[in-house]
Design an enzyme around this catalytic site. Sequence first.
Site, PDB file in Angstrom:
ATOM      1  N   ARG A   1       0.834  -1.221   0.000  1.00  0.00           N
ATOM      2  CA  ARG A   1       0.000   0.000   0.000  1.00  0.00           C
ATOM      3  C   ARG A   1       0.865   1.265   0.000  1.00  0.00           C
ATOM      4  O   ARG A   1       0.575   2.250   0.692  1.00  0.00           O
ATOM      5  CB  ARG A   1      -0.923   0.046   1.225  1.00  0.00           C
ATOM      6  CG  ARG A   1      -1.891  -1.081   1.332  1.00  0.00           C
ATOM      7  CD  ARG A   1      -2.880  -1.131   0.168  1.00  0.00           C
ATOM      8  NE  ARG A   1      -3.800  -2.218   0.383  1.00  0.00           N
ATOM      9  CZ  ARG A   1      -3.553  -3.471   0.016  1.00  0.00           C
ATOM     10  NH1 ARG A   1      -2.448  -3.783  -0.633  1.00  0.00           N
ATOM     11  NH2 ARG A   1      -4.435  -4.418   0.258  1.00  0.00           N
TER      12      ARG A   1
ATOM     13  N   SER B   1     -10.290   0.286   4.057  1.00  0.00           N
ATOM     14  CA  SER B   1      -9.436   0.016   5.228  1.00  0.00           C
ATOM     15  C   SER B   1      -8.806   1.312   5.730  1.00  0.00           C
ATOM     16  O   SER B   1      -8.119   1.988   4.971  1.00  0.00           O
ATOM     17  CB  SER B   1      -8.312  -0.945   4.858  1.00  0.00           C
ATOM     18  OG  SER B   1      -8.857  -2.100   4.305  1.00  0.00           O
TER      19      SER B   1
ATOM     20  N   GLU C   1      -3.760   3.653   6.548  1.00  0.00           N
ATOM     21  CA  GLU C   1      -3.725   3.405   5.098  1.00  0.00           C
ATOM     22  C   GLU C   1      -4.228   4.642   4.349  1.00  0.00           C
ATOM     23  O   GLU C   1      -3.855   4.890   3.211  1.00  0.00           O
ATOM     24  CB  GLU C   1      -4.586   2.175   4.766  1.00  0.00           C
ATOM     25  CG  GLU C   1      -4.491   1.798   3.317  1.00  0.00           C
ATOM     26  CD  GLU C   1      -5.075   0.429   3.001  1.00  0.00           C
ATOM     27  OE1 GLU C   1      -4.837  -0.535   3.744  1.00  0.00           O
ATOM     28  OE2 GLU C   1      -5.775   0.339   1.986  1.00  0.00           O
TER      29      GLU C   1
END
Length: 341
Positions: free
Chosen positions: A159, A228, A324
């Site tokens: 990510r 998320s 995130e």
Amino acid sequence: MTISLKLINTFGLNIKTKFLTVINTEYDLFKLCKYSKKNNYRLLILGNGSNVVFLENYHGIILLDRIYGISFREDKFFWYIHANSGEIWSKLVYKCLKLNIFGLENLAMIPGRVGASVVQNIGAYGKELKDFCNYVDIIYFNNGCKIRLTNNDCKFGYRSSIFKRYLLSKCYIVSLGLKVSKFWTPRLYFNNLNKLNYLITPKNIYDAICKIRKYKLPDYRFVGNVGSFFKNPIVNLNKLIELKNYFPNIIYYNLDKNKVIISAAWLIKYCGLQGYKFGTVSVYNKNSLILINNGYANSKDIIKLVNFILKKVKSYFSILLELEVCLINKYGIIRDLKILR
Ligand SMILES: Cc1cc2nc3c(=O)[nH]c(=O)nc-3n(C[C@H](O)[C@H](O)[C@H](O)COP(=O)(O)OP(=O)(O)OC[C@H]3O[C@@H](n4cnc5c(N)ncnc54)[C@H](O)[C@@H]3O)c2cc1C
């Protein structure tokens, strides 16, 4: 006059800005680079706003990325896709499936645009953007120069990418080149996909993933969220052994021979926070990695809830979760997350 960004951030925050412009072409961008440099304006690019959380009204110019266009070519072994940054990622995946270009199906239904997919190195069900990225074309804000980066140049990680780490707010990703092998191999080991009890085809994997996602993730059109909120932490094997002594049911996936990735959803749930409500925000009751807007979410409640979760997880597991999502204040993306402790 102020403009509300409520409909262009999936958390549904009623944040305002004075300047917003739609970027349809590279020429629009060149003009804007010149204008903002001359007037010393800050710039913030938004795709679908599905990975950002605004904490304050924004004091610069919002650039809405709407540079469209996709083209395909092929050779004996590969498909080559050139997609401009404003294309909707999930539509691109679907279009590929329809054209018998297989491989992207694990990345179905991720609700952002192509440009931002690179920033975050989007990933799901065992696949990531980096597995297909051939090149990325960018334009620097300061001098308007356009350059092409290779997959290696992008320094992709879990990510993360060179854009998320260093180049955010410094350049505009204008297009992405994907290279997809004609020799399809399914990726099934994540989230029970290997328990599919019917024929393994790209279409069936696509359908199964869409079904799971529809069940597990709130629809942001009705319940504000950004997917998320936290990354799954990566730990070494010694830490895993230590954790397993105390928490034998902990959920993790092997990353490489020395590292595993722990389910942050499991950690948060174990702390008893699944469904936990804090004022105007909550932890989603079907997936504790997701925070949801209860209707009129405000930044104070978001920060308080995030801090509470970080503190709890740290005290149970001695693991500090990372965000995130990108948090944004009046000046732009917040890099120094001092507000979180
Ligand atoms: C329900 C839901 C499910 C999700 N599932 C997943 C998932 O499975 N996997 C996953 O990885 N993510 C997931 N996400 C997160 C999100 O959708 C992705 O990160 C997506 O790529 C963000 O795209 P966007 O267009 O909305 O980006 P934005 O939120 O608009 O922007 C994100 C960041 O990228 C920058 N940016 C945007 N466009 C450009 C550009 N052209 N050039 C340079 N910088 C740019 C922005 O300034 C910002 O910092 C999910 C989100 C939601 C709401």
